[in-house]
Write a protein that holds these residues in place. Structure first.
Motif, short mmCIF file in Angstrom:
data_model
loop_
_atom_site.label_atom_id
_atom_site.label_comp_id
_atom_site.label_asym_id
_atom_site.label_seq_id
_atom_site.Cartn_x
_atom_site.Cartn_y
_atom_site.Cartn_z
N ARG A 126 0.84 -1.19 0.00
CA ARG A 126 0.00 0.00 0.00
C ARG A 126 0.88 1.24 0.00
NH1 ARG A 126 -5.40 -0.90 1.28
NH2 ARG A 126 -5.85 -3.00 2.04
N GLN A 127 0.46 2.24 -0.78
CA GLN A 127 1.16 3.51 -0.76
C GLN A 127 0.88 4.22 0.57
OE1 GLN A 127 3.23 4.14 -3.04
NE2 GLN A 127 2.49 3.63 -5.10
N GLU A 128 1.54 5.33 0.81
CA GLU A 128 1.42 6.02 2.10
C GLU A 128 0.01 6.48 2.39
OE1 GLU A 128 4.27 9.12 2.24
OE2 GLU A 128 5.93 7.79 2.77
N ASP A 129 -0.78 6.83 1.37
CA ASP A 129 -2.13 7.30 1.61
C ASP A 129 -3.16 6.17 1.51
OD1 ASP A 129 -1.98 6.88 -1.07
OD2 ASP A 129 -2.79 8.83 -1.68
N GLY A 130 -2.68 4.90 1.57
CA GLY A 130 -3.60 3.77 1.62
C GLY A 130 -3.97 3.19 0.27
N ILE A 131 -3.48 3.76 -0.83
CA ILE A 131 -3.85 3.26 -2.15
C ILE A 131 -3.13 1.93 -2.41
CG2 ILE A 131 -3.75 3.74 -4.62
CD1 ILE A 131 -5.75 5.40 -3.04
N TRP A 132 -3.90 0.95 -2.85
CA TRP A 132 -3.31 -0.37 -3.10
C TRP A 132 -3.39 -0.77 -4.56
CZ3 TRP A 132 -7.41 -3.39 -4.75
CH2 TRP A 132 -8.69 -2.97 -4.35
N ARG A 133 -4.09 -0.01 -5.38
CA ARG A 133 -4.12 -0.30 -6.82
C ARG A 133 -3.01 0.48 -7.51
NH1 ARG A 133 -9.70 0.33 -5.65
NH2 ARG A 133 -10.95 -1.52 -6.13
N PHE A 134 -2.27 -0.20 -8.37
CA PHE A 134 -1.25 0.45 -9.18
C PHE A 134 -1.82 0.69 -10.58
CE2 PHE A 134 1.38 -1.14 -5.84
CZ PHE A 134 2.46 -0.27 -5.79
N VAL A 135 -1.49 1.86 -11.14
CA VAL A 135 -1.92 2.19 -12.49
C VAL A 135 -0.98 1.51 -13.48
CG1 VAL A 135 -2.29 4.04 -14.15
CG2 VAL A 135 -2.89 4.38 -11.75
N GLY A 136 -1.56 0.77 -14.41
CA GLY A 136 -0.77 0.01 -15.38
C GLY A 136 -0.69 0.70 -16.73
N ASN A 137 -0.95 -0.06 -17.77
CA ASN A 137 -0.66 0.38 -19.14
C ASN A 137 -1.93 0.77 -19.89
OD1 ASN A 137 1.31 -2.12 -18.38
ND2 ASN A 137 2.42 -0.46 -19.41
N MET A 138 -1.70 1.58 -20.96
CA MET A 138 -2.78 1.96 -21.87
C MET A 138 -2.56 1.40 -23.27
SD MET A 138 -3.31 5.92 -20.63
CE MET A 138 -4.72 6.14 -21.71
N ASN A 139 -1.40 0.75 -23.47
CA ASN A 139 -1.11 0.06 -24.73
C ASN A 139 -0.12 -1.04 -24.43
OD1 ASN A 139 1.59 1.27 -24.82
ND2 ASN A 139 0.51 3.16 -25.43
N SER A 140 0.33 -1.71 -25.45
CA SER A 140 1.19 -2.88 -25.23
C SER A 140 2.67 -2.55 -25.21
CB SER A 140 0.93 -3.93 -26.32
OG SER A 140 1.27 -3.40 -27.60
N GLU A 141 3.09 -1.35 -25.63
CA GLU A 141 4.50 -1.09 -25.81
C GLU A 141 5.09 -0.14 -24.75
OE1 GLU A 141 6.07 -2.98 -27.90
OE2 GLU A 141 4.09 -3.79 -28.37
N ALA A 142 4.37 0.89 -24.36
CA ALA A 142 4.93 1.87 -23.42
C ALA A 142 5.03 1.26 -22.03
CB ALA A 142 4.06 3.13 -23.40
N ALA A 143 6.22 1.36 -21.45
CA ALA A 143 6.42 0.87 -20.07
C ALA A 143 6.00 1.95 -19.09
CB ALA A 143 7.88 0.48 -19.85
N VAL A 144 5.27 1.55 -18.05
CA VAL A 144 4.81 2.48 -17.01
C VAL A 144 5.48 2.08 -15.70
CG1 VAL A 144 2.84 3.32 -15.69
CG2 VAL A 144 2.60 2.88 -18.14
N GLN A 145 6.25 3.02 -15.14
CA GLN A 145 6.96 2.76 -13.89
C GLN A 145 6.22 3.40 -12.72
OE1 GLN A 145 10.91 4.59 -12.21
NE2 GLN A 145 11.50 2.86 -13.53
#
Length: 1312
Positions: A126-145
């Protein structure tokens, strides 16, 4: 570390150097710990829940690789897919990245991240403010960190897809970034410990830093202990899953007492995952940090150093009988990187250094057993279905054992059908207790109860056994509860844990929401891994390999001492007794000043004021003296009587400390917010000087609020050593500046008024010249008195659209509130705006009748709007208040219904703002506001608009108009309305009338009279908290609040004064009992007896005018009678008064479900005079007089407009004449027989006058009835007009009554 201080030297000690390098190393690692960790791993490091085919296998899921099918994809039938990576060793992970499957329509848009040391028991990141969902991708090629807000030290990572491309499928390539992680680990088995022995007999330190990391599945255990002979001790232990620190410095009284108090931090620390601990102490100041939660506190004891004898023990206390030992259980788990003042304890132990002594079996690798749990996610549909294991060959029946933990107070744990039919056994949590129920035929059932508060978040062991003549229920180590059975019962079919599908059984309340582990049936353990793979039993809405419980009360989100209660999915704040209200106890229920109380119609008396509103200071009790000219805030102290002083000198002066009724911080806030403050000093002297006649040095003085010496005595600015007589030029000897300095044998007086605000109040008085023969002094320090509310009319006028005032960034991370008044003629404009990188807050007039509050905390923009039925750009003052906290956002405009917007349960909590707060326009200087803003308050702090406006172009200080002045033009909740020439007072919301809303509205009742005010439609005084989607706003009034005020005169008992009835059978009743005492009845819970409060037992049916004020806020009930009776009560319920039907004054015809005593008073009605009746925003008595033809007002019996105040004066005057006549009669009787004749004559005259008065009253009544009939037949409506004067109220404004306006939490709009 030695106790030697540095004596101003800048030479760093060894510990300082260690700490400095540790900080530098941490910063360097933050910049350098970002190497790829996954790309170099072998194929064997990858696992997954499934794979579409060999080319979609998990080992193809490396970032930017095109191996196989270009990534991992699970089978389309996989309902719970996951991808797992083994980093081969524990690493420090600082970021993760994802990518879709190469050149495909398969990618993951949201995912969970789990981590584990063993690959068995997992924890959700969990992030510091309690968020447990991570934002992923919007296409197949761009990497999201995604960078981790706090790094994790782990070996295994698991990516769990939540959402993916709706036009494709799950496709994933991943990378993790970080660096290697090395640690020194020790494993304690619950019977072992490490002893660190000092080189000398004892170790004394003024500064300590102790750090460690630990993990355990036990909720109890000592981590650290040390003590000294003089009473010092330090103990760090796990207790009920929390970390408790006991620390005392040099106080032998506490050493042998049982009142040791611990500082606790953290929760759920028995989750088998690593937790970091840091203890930092310097003298008495201590910081205790667990993970990201820090507690600051001051140690007990009188010393500054910690003195520990011989040794410190880690992992437990090896000698249970050791003197001073009070903790029981040793630690069972692993500890790593244990440092005591820079010394690596575990490293010394591994190298077998002589300073370390090992007790028991301490090993240096963490081999703790992993207990695998599963989480029941849904309170309606989760269940675990397990087949019955083979029964014992020795005993018939069955047994079930498991452990559970939850926050919910209700939920089904176990259900099983029995043979013979229709027997059924159920185990559930009911009202926080365990309930075992054996259902037989029909409605027959047998029950057994166990435990209390089993929903405390801790693990509890439970066992159900039917293999004997009884069914036994065992909870933890408590004695078993039993149910007798008359025949042998066998399990028929499957066991359902946590809930069951409706086809199999029905959940008696809710399904279980929580965690379970160590499940066994007939002593055979259940393999949850087989259940997850669908090889055993069945399940729904379960999460395996993790206990996903979360303590929603940490960090502490309930403000101002509110108590936090939680369920599995939410938390609640109990604000009772705090003086605050709202979802997080953020909003003060009290007015900010005595001026604010007067402007809502209050009279002189004791009040609680909150000078900083929602700020950290609590409410302060003061006396509000409300005169015609000014409103005085009076703060008293403990020395009220004159103090006589003799025998004091400069060497041994008389010193008196003044203790005030409020704290120094509260006093400072009251003084700062007031226009003027003063304190009288009365000093009488005889041969007692204030200043030396030789050199002028002070012989007596006083100390100000900061403890600084002051030697002026009123009337002069600081630094001038004189008294008031010098200023007035009337000292008895003009050679001196004070009367007392004349040093005469007779009494002299130096009385003055101190009025320099920065020095008030007086904290000490020091008298030093009363030790000579005949020398004497008396003094008295008056209370601190302040008047004026500087914030009320602090205003600025904006006359250019591009103009604005800039203030520092709004501090609004977790909770904030903003309130202000505005008046304008433009159709739209932005009141204020504050922007951040992602979030923002904005309040604006979006149209002539709509105020909008919009914000974004990371969950997307949210908008709250309040629409008025009348234009808001009418050049009149309007009130706006917005609040946002982690639970909800709210918007209040004037007295319109409050609008709410619930926050998502697991959404972002922190709003990140970094620009200036713009007042009067947006940050881009567009859509500016033209008009006036005043009394801008942010989080309890008043912003000085006038001062800012002096240097801002396009803005001027103050605001033109009659209603912008600080003088109270309209009283008793009357509203000041600007006119083209002058002003008028709108008294429609007031129980008073007249040009300034000061004339009382009074009616005389007889036994059959009654006034019933019917609300046009059922409405709630509180908000209706119906469960709706978080995106839908709700309307409501204030939270569980009623305000009632009225005055009365009567001589009748019993009597019914006022009743409020609801469709829900709730009611409020105010009556006079048989003995004339006032009784307030509250019936809020129909299944319970009503609450009855009797503030005083004295008879109020005494023919005198009495003023009653009743205010309820939740469970707190405040009652004021006249000016001197103030009572506070706690009610049995804080339930809302919903669906109000009517309010009745006088006789009650409809009795509903009233208590017998209330019914009796209602049948007797009321004979006397009622005046100025107000219920929230409704003035029923005034409505009855002004709206006789209205269908909302029902009048029964004779009703005559009267004047209670004048009647009270006449009665008082008559009583005084009677007393005088009685006195004269006594004198005349003592005078002899001659006076008897005079008395007889006087009696006859009195009788004649009385009979004449009665005849006149009857004639007046007949004439009034004839007049009323003529008025009714003439179509006049029977209304009684208010008198109109020079600037009286308009007819429409006077007769307009807002029947459905709910009461806002702090009604500050009445006076404008």
């Amino acid at each position: 570390m030695a106790s030697d201080t540095d004596n101003g030297s800048h030479i760093l000690s060894e510990d300082d150097v260690v700490l400095l390098f540790a900080c530098l190393y941490k910063e360097m690692r933050r910049d350098t710990c970002n190497s790829p960790l996954v790309s170099i791993l072998p194929q064997s490091s990858f696992q997954s829940s499934s794979q579409s085919s060999i080319s979609y296998s998990a080992h193809n899921a490396k970032l930017n690789r095109r191996d196989g099918a270009g990534g991992w994809s699970p089978m389309v039938t996989d309902q719970e897919p996951w991808l797992q990576v083994d980093l081969r060793d524990r690493k420090e992970v600082t970021a993760v990245a994802t990518q879709g499957r190469y050149e495909s329509s398969d990618w993951v848009s949201k995912y969970l991240l789990l981590y584990s040391d063993t690959g068995q028991a997992w924890k959700q990141y969990r992030q510091e403010d309690g968020i447990w969902r991570f934002v992923g991708n919007m296409n197949s090629e761009a990497a999201v960190q995604n960078k981790l807000s706090h790094s994790v030290r782990t070996r295994f990572l698991r990516f769990v897809p939540l959402d993916w491309n709706p036009s494709g499928w799950v496709g994933l390539r991943v990378e993790a970034y970080g660096c290697s992680y090395k640690s020194d680990v020790a494993d304690f088995d619950g019977r072992s410990s490490l002893l660190y022995r000092f080189n000398q007999k004892s170790m004394s330190t003024v500064k300590d830093v102790i750090s460690l990391r630990f993990k355990s599945h036990q909720a109890e255990g000592v981590l650290l202990h040390g003590e000294g002979q003089r009473g010092d001790y330090i103990t760090l232990e796990l207790h009920r899953g929390k970390l408790a620190l006991y620390l005392n410095l040099d106080d032998t009284r506490l050493r042998f007492s049982s009142s040791r108090v611990a500082v606790t931090v953290g929760s759920l620390l028995d989750d088998q995952h690593w937790h970091s601990v840091v203890i930092e102490r310097f003298n008495k100041q201590v910081n205790l940090t667990v993970d990201s939660h820090t507690q600051h506190f001051q140690t007990k004891g009188e010393g500054d150093s910690l003195e520990v004898d011989y040794e410190l023990s880690f992992g437990g206390i090896p000698l249970p009988g050791k003197p001073g030992t009070f903790l029981r259980k040793n630690f069972h788990g692993c500890i790593e990187n244990l440092y005591y003042n820079g010394i690596n304890i575990i490293d010394l132990a591994k190298r077998r250094k002589p300073q370390i002594y090992s007790v028991g079996n301490v090993t240096f690798s963490c081999s703790q057993r992993q207990l695998v749990a599963c989480t029941f996610l849904s309170s309606s549909s989760s269940f675990l279905k397990l087949p019955a294991a083979a029964p014992s060959s020795i005993m018939a029946g069955f047994s079930v054992q498991f452990q559970f933990r939850t926050w919910n107070q209700d939920g089904l744990l176990l259900s099983v059908q029995l043979s013979p039919e229709p027997w059924r056994l159920e185990l559930q949590i009911s009202n926080s207790r365990l309930l075992l129920t054996l259902h037989s035929s029909g409605q027959q059932r047998s029950e057994a109860w166990a435990g209390y508060r089993v929903n405390d978040g801790l693990w509890h062991s439970v066992s159900v056994d039917t293999r004997s003549l009884q069914i036994t229920l065992t909870l933890d180590n408590e004695p078993a509860s039993t149910i007798e059975k008359w025949e042998q019962l066998e399990a028929r079919g499957s066991f359902y844990l946590g809930g069951c599908p409706t086809a199999a059984c029905q959940n008696p309340t809710l399904a279980f929401q929580g965690c379970m582990r160590l499940i066994s049936i007939n002593s055979q353990p259940v393999n949850l891994s087989h259940v997850q793979q669908r090889l055993l039993g069945n399940y729904n809405e379960l999460q395996f390999d993790t206990c996903n419980i979360r303590d929603r009360c940490l960090p502490k989100l309930c403000e101002h001492g509110g108590r936090c209660w939680q369920s599995w999915s939410s938390f609640f704040c109990d604000c009772s007794g705090t003086g605050y209200s709202g979802a997080t106890c953020h909003h003060s229920i009290y007015e900010s000043s005595c001026t604010a109380y007067k402007l809502i119609g209050s009279s002189s008396g004791f009040y609680s004021i909150d000078p900083d509103g929602s700020g950290p200071l609590g409410p302060a009790e003061v006396y509000c003296n409300m005169t015609e000219e000014r409103v005085w805030t009076v703060l008293t102290h403990n020395i009220t009587a004159p103090v006589r002083v003799q025998g004091s000198s400069l060497q041994k002066p008389h010193v008196m400390k003044l203790n005030y009724s409020t704290s120094a911080e509260q006093i400072r806030a009251i003084i700062t917010g007031s226009e003027q403050c003063q304190q009288e000093v009365v000093y009488n002297c005889r041969k007692s000087r204030l200043f030396s006649t030789k050199d002028g040095r002070p012989l007596s003085w006083w100390l100000d609020q900061r403890g600084e010496r002051r030697s002026y005595w009123g009337g002069f600015l600081p630094g001038v050593q004189q008294c008031s007589c010098s200023l007035e030029e009337n000292c008895i000897d003009m050679n001196y500046f004070c009367n007392c300095d004349a040093d005469r044998d007779s009494w002299a007086n130096d009385t003055g008024v101190l009025s320099y605000k920065d020095h008030l109040p007086v904290s000490h008085v020091v008298i030093g010249d009363t030790n000579r023969s005949g020398s004497e002094a008396t003094y008295r320090i008056g209370p601190l008195r302040c008047y004026g509310d500087k914030s009320m009319w602090n205003a600025a006028s904006f006359y250019q659209e591009s103009s604005s005032l800039l203030f520092p960034t709004l501090q609004a991370e977790l909770a904030s509130d903003i309130s202000f008044y505005f008046k304008t003629s433009i159709p739209s404009g932005v009141f204020l705006e504050n922007l951040g990188h992602k979030g923002f807050i904005r309040v604006e007039l979006s149209s002539p009748s709509v105020v909008t509050f919009s914000f974004d905390v990371g969950n997307g923009p949210a908008v709250l709007a309040v629409k008025s039925h009348l234009p808001l750009n009418d050049r009149q003052w309007h009130y706006v208040r917005v609040e946002r906290n982690v639970k909800e956002a709210s918007l209040q405009v004037d007295q319109l219904p409050l609008r709410f917007l619930e926050a998502p349960a697991d959404g972002h909590r922190h709003v990140q703002l970094n620009n200036h707060l713009f007042v009067g326009a947006t940050a881009s200087q567009q859509r500016g506001f033209l008009g006036c803003i005043r009394s801008l308050t942010v989080n309890g702090v008043v912003y000085d608009l006038e001062e800012k406006a002096k240097t801002a172009p396009g803005v001027s200080s103050g605001c033109p108009g009659y209603c912008s002045s600080s003088s109270s033009l309209c009283h008793n909740r009357g509203r000041c309305i600007e006119k083209s020439s002058g002003y008028t007072c709108d008294c429609s919301q007031s129980a008073y009338g007249g040009p300034a809303c000061k004339d009382e509205v009074s009616v005389s009742f007889d036994r059959e009279s009654s006034v019933t005010f019917t609300f046009q439609e059922p409405f709630s005084v509180m908000q209706n908290r119906s469960s709706q989607a978080s995106s839908v706003s709700r309307e409501s009034g204030s939270r569980a609040r009623e305000d009632v005020a009225f005055s009365f005169i009567t001589s009748q008992t019993p009597a019914m004064l006022l009743t409020v009835s609801a469709f829900s059978q709730q009611y409020i009743a105010v009556i006079l009992a048989h003995n004339g005492s006032l009784q307030i009845w509250y019936h809020l819970q129909t299944h319970r007896k009503p609450d009855m409060f009797c503030p005083i037992l004295s008879n109020l049916a005494d023919g005198r005018l009495h003023q009653i004020r009743i205010h309820r806020e939740g469970k707190d009930l405040y009652i004021q009678i006249d000016q001197d009776i103030h009572r506070k009560y706690t009610m049995s319920s804080d339930a809302e008064l919903i669906l109000i039907r009517s309010l009745t004054l006088g006789k009650v015809i409809r009795r509903d479900s009233f208590h017998e005593e209330v019914i009796q008073a209602g049948s007797k009605g009321f004979i006397g005079c009622l005046s100025s009746v107000q219920f929230n925003h409704v003035a029923p008595l005034k409505a009855a007089l002004l709206n006789r033809g209205s269908s909302l007002v029902t009048v029964r019996g004779p009703l005559v407009q009267s004047n209670c105040g004048a009647l009270a004066d006449s009665i008082t005057s008559h009583n005084l004449r009677d007393q005088a006549a009685t006195t004269n009669k006594d004198k005349e009787q003592r005078g002899g027989e001659a006076s008897t004749g005079v008395a007889v004559i006087a009696g006859v005259v009195t009788a004649v006058v009385f009979i004449t008065a009665c005849i006149l009253a009857v004639v007046s009544r007949l004439l009034y009835r004839q007049w009323a009939q003529r008025s009714s037949s003439g179509g006049g409506g029977g209304g009684i007009k208010e008198k109109e004067q020079g600037h009286g109220v308009d007819t429409d404004a006077r007769t307009e009554i807002h029947l459905h306006n709910s009461l806002r939490d702090n009604a500050k709009e009445y006076y404008i």
